[in-house]
Design a protein around this motif. Structure first.
Motif, PDB file in Angstrom:
ATOM      1  N   LEU A  50       0.607  -1.060   0.365  1.00 30.97           N
ATOM      2  CA  LEU A  50      -0.185   0.117   0.373  1.00 30.97           C
ATOM      3  C   LEU A  50       0.613   0.921   0.278  1.00 30.97           C
ATOM      4  CD1 LEU A  50      -3.114  -0.598   1.967  1.00 30.97           C
ATOM      5  CD2 LEU A  50      -2.710  -0.991  -0.231  1.00 30.97           C
ATOM      6  N   THR A  51       2.136   1.012   0.959  1.00 30.21           N
ATOM      7  CA  THR A  51       2.616   2.283   0.436  1.00 30.21           C
ATOM      8  C   THR A  51       3.495   2.883  -0.700  1.00 30.21           C
ATOM      9  OG1 THR A  51       3.663   2.289   3.205  1.00 30.21           O
ATOM     10  CG2 THR A  51       4.816   3.005   1.651  1.00 30.21           C
ATOM     11  N   SER A  52       4.074   1.688  -1.094  1.00 30.83           N
ATOM     12  CA  SER A  52       4.424   1.433  -2.392  1.00 30.83           C
ATOM     13  C   SER A  52       3.583   2.194  -3.922  1.00 30.83           C
ATOM     14  CB  SER A  52       4.920   0.557  -3.116  1.00 30.83           C
ATOM     15  OG  SER A  52       5.329   0.386  -4.693  1.00 30.83           O
ATOM     16  N   LEU A  53       1.949   1.473  -3.438  1.00 35.29           N
ATOM     17  CA  LEU A  53       1.147   2.401  -4.272  1.00 35.29           C
ATOM     18  C   LEU A  53       0.376   3.846  -4.147  1.00 35.29           C
ATOM     19  CD1 LEU A  53      -1.469  -0.500  -4.998  1.00 35.29           C
ATOM     20  CD2 LEU A  53      -0.111   0.293  -6.517  1.00 35.29           C
ATOM     21  N   GLU A  54       0.861   4.055  -2.919  1.00 39.26           N
ATOM     22  CA  GLU A  54       0.338   5.928  -2.593  1.00 39.26           C
ATOM     23  C   GLU A  54       1.554   6.309  -2.934  1.00 39.26           C
ATOM     24  OE1 GLU A  54      -0.837   8.133   1.998  1.00 39.26           O
ATOM     25  OE2 GLU A  54       0.056   5.976   1.845  1.00 39.26           O
ATOM     26  N   GLU A  55       2.652   6.040  -2.021  1.00 39.27           N
ATOM     27  CA  GLU A  55       3.775   6.934  -2.032  1.00 39.27           C
ATOM     28  C   GLU A  55       4.629   6.750  -3.922  1.00 39.27           C
ATOM     29  OE1 GLU A  55       5.863   6.706   0.922  1.00 39.27           O
ATOM     30  OE2 GLU A  55       4.220   6.819   2.823  1.00 39.27           O
ATOM     31  N   ASP A  56       4.823   6.005  -4.140  1.00 39.07           N
ATOM     32  CA  ASP A  56       5.288   5.925  -4.884  1.00 39.07           C
ATOM     33  C   ASP A  56       4.814   6.172  -6.480  1.00 39.07           C
ATOM     34  OD1 ASP A  56       7.540   5.169  -3.107  1.00 39.07           O
ATOM     35  OD2 ASP A  56       8.069   3.146  -3.666  1.00 39.07           O
ATOM     36  N   LYS A  57       3.578   5.397  -6.187  1.00 38.64           N
ATOM     37  CA  LYS A  57       3.205   5.083  -7.978  1.00 38.64           C
ATOM     38  C   LYS A  57       1.724   6.150  -8.112  1.00 38.64           C
ATOM     39  CE  LYS A  57       3.959   1.054  -9.160  1.00 38.64           C
ATOM     40  NZ  LYS A  57       5.212   0.693  -8.244  1.00 38.64           N
ATOM     41  N   GLY A  58       1.658   6.852  -6.778  1.00 40.10           N
ATOM     42  CA  GLY A  58       0.853   8.031  -6.213  1.00 40.10           C
ATOM     43  C   GLY A  58      -0.613   7.327  -6.983  1.00 40.10           C
ATOM     44  N   CYS A  59      -1.296   5.977  -6.943  1.00 39.41           N
ATOM     45  CA  CYS A  59      -2.759   5.510  -7.429  1.00 39.41           C
ATOM     46  C   CYS A  59      -3.781   5.332  -6.689  1.00 39.41           C
ATOM     47  CB  CYS A  59      -2.160   4.789  -8.371  1.00 39.41           C
ATOM     48  SG  CYS A  59      -0.984   2.929  -7.272  1.00 39.41           S
ATOM     49  N   ILE A  60      -2.816   5.285  -5.163  1.00 41.66           N
ATOM     50  CA  ILE A  60      -4.858   5.241  -3.933  1.00 41.66           C
ATOM     51  C   ILE A  60      -3.693   6.561  -3.345  1.00 41.66           C
ATOM     52  CG2 ILE A  60      -4.617   3.047  -4.738  1.00 41.66           C
ATOM     53  CD1 ILE A  60      -2.978   2.560  -1.632  1.00 41.66           C
ATOM     54  N   LEU A  61      -5.494   5.965  -2.924  1.00 41.55           N
ATOM     55  CA  LEU A  61      -4.995   7.643  -1.583  1.00 41.55           C
ATOM     56  C   LEU A  61      -5.754   6.741  -0.073  1.00 41.55           C
ATOM     57  CD1 LEU A  61      -7.836   9.608  -3.034  1.00 41.55           C
ATOM     58  CD2 LEU A  61      -5.523  10.459  -2.904  1.00 41.55           C
ATOM     59  N   LYS A  62      -4.793   7.363   0.487  1.00 42.04           N
ATOM     60  CA  LYS A  62      -4.986   7.377   1.942  1.00 42.04           C
ATOM     61  C   LYS A  62      -6.232   7.928   3.138  1.00 42.04           C
ATOM     62  CE  LYS A  62      -2.095   5.974   6.473  1.00 42.04           C
ATOM     63  NZ  LYS A  62      -0.947   5.898   7.002  1.00 42.04           N
ATOM     64  N   GLN A  63      -7.412   7.447   3.823  1.00 46.36           N
ATOM     65  CA  GLN A  63      -8.282   8.199   4.187  1.00 46.36           C
ATOM     66  C   GLN A  63      -8.513   7.693   5.667  1.00 46.36           C
ATOM     67  OE1 GLN A  63     -11.324   6.932   1.103  1.00 46.36           O
ATOM     68  NE2 GLN A  63     -10.655   9.042  -0.201  1.00 46.36           N
ATOM     69  N   GLY A  64      -8.799   9.026   6.611  1.00 46.06           N
ATOM     70  CA  GLY A  64      -8.787   8.639   7.533  1.00 46.06           C
ATOM     71  C   GLY A  64      -7.533   7.741   8.447  1.00 46.06           C
ATOM     72  N   ARG A  65      -7.822   8.040  10.189  1.00 48.69           N
ATOM     73  CA  ARG A  65      -6.569   7.429  10.871  1.00 48.69           C
ATOM     74  C   ARG A  65      -7.462   6.059  11.294  1.00 48.69           C
ATOM     75  NH1 ARG A  65      -2.807  12.260  12.574  1.00 48.69           N
ATOM     76  NH2 ARG A  65      -2.555  13.115  11.215  1.00 48.69           N
ATOM     77  N   ARG A  66      -6.815   4.736  11.918  1.00 50.79           N
ATOM     78  CA  ARG A  66      -6.773   4.263  13.272  1.00 50.79           C
ATOM     79  C   ARG A  66      -8.900   3.674  12.673  1.00 50.79           C
ATOM     80  NH1 ARG A  66      -4.132   6.768  18.280  1.00 50.79           N
ATOM     81  NH2 ARG A  66      -2.077   6.976  17.381  1.00 50.79           N
ATOM     82  N   PRO A  67      -9.019   2.499  12.089  1.00 49.53           N
ATOM     83  CA  PRO A  67      -8.314   2.244  11.124  1.00 49.53           C
ATOM     84  C   PRO A  67      -8.594   3.147  10.078  1.00 49.53           C
ATOM     85  CG  PRO A  67      -9.870   1.336  11.227  1.00 49.53           C
ATOM     86  CD  PRO A  67      -9.360   2.078  12.667  1.00 49.53           C
TER      87      PRO A  67
END
Length: 248
Positions: A50-67
């Protein structure tokens, strides 16, 4: 062929990256544990994927926290970004090959002719990008189809030019077509809903015309032709509506 396998083959992603993105496209936002379950990814690997998809490729979004929940970016932008990465890699290889060619043969490809034809859409866009990258004084654009401008690399190029005091004026078909450039301070943006032409004037010397819906291009490299197009640009600009933004 399953979507995840098509992604893996077409984009060169890892098996887990393709599976995670395909799951989010198909099922919508999910927590990491759910993505691991649905996409059959080991729990020990899910966060690195997920980190690769979010930060390296920019193709997913992370929303909210815990969880946190993750969601897929629209596939249109994902594919566009991957195309840009491929083109950039290809351009780097081409530059190295060109240097090798020229060092061996004493040959240069500097377009000494005053005009030439570009027989493909990709070749036309490549030449536009090359000339814009090398601009030192001004870039003037009239184009009824600005979709070639990416959300990342091309916008960064315009930002860099503005920082170097290059004058940039762009006329597009609608205000929405200029959205990606509205945050670039120092660019003059205008639109004309009746726009039906496409040309680029760089440094008051080079002109690129896009013809046949952008599939063909003609390049002129002499000041007299640029002056003629410059007069048309000013007439078109006069009739176009200025985009009012905080940045521009």
């Amino acid at each position: 062929m399953p979507l995840k396998d098509e992604l893996k083959d077409a984009l060169g992603w890892s098996q887990y990256e393709a599976a995670a993105y395909a799951a989010l496209v198909r099922d919508g936002p999910m927590e990491a544990s759910d993505i691991a379950l649905v996409a059959d990814i080991p729990d020990s690997r899910i966060y690195s994927v997920l980190t690769s998809l979010e930060e390296d490729k920019g193709c997913i979004l992370k929303q909210g926290r815990r969880p946190a929940e993750y969601d897929a970016q629209h596939p249109r932008y994902v594919i566009q970004d991957e195309q840009e990465r491929f083109i950039e890699k290809a351009d780097n290889v081409e530059a190295k090959l060109a240097n090798a060619w020229e060092s061996e043969r004493g040959d240069t490809d500097d377009h000494t002719d005053e005009s030439w034809v570009l027989a493909s859409a990709s070749g036309t866009v490549k030449e536009i990008r090359r000339l814009i990258d090398d601009a030192t004084t001004s870039v003037k654009i009239v184009d009824a189809d600005l979709r070639w401008i990416s959300r990342r690399k091309d916008v960064d190029t315009f930002k860099g030019l503005v920082d170097n005091d290059v004058e940039i004026k762009i006329i597009g078909p609608t205000e929405a077509a200029l959205d990606d450039l509205m945050d670039v301070e120092g660019i003059e943006l205008r639109y004309d809903t009746d726009l039906s032409k496409a040309y680029y004037i760089i440094d008051e010397k080079h002109v690129v015309m896009r013809l046949h819906s952008g599939r063909t291009g003609i390049v002129f490299s002499e000041e007299q032709t640029a002056t003629i197009f410059g007069s048309d640009f000013e007439a078109t600009r006069k009739d176009a509506t200025r985009v009012d933004t905080d940045a521009s």
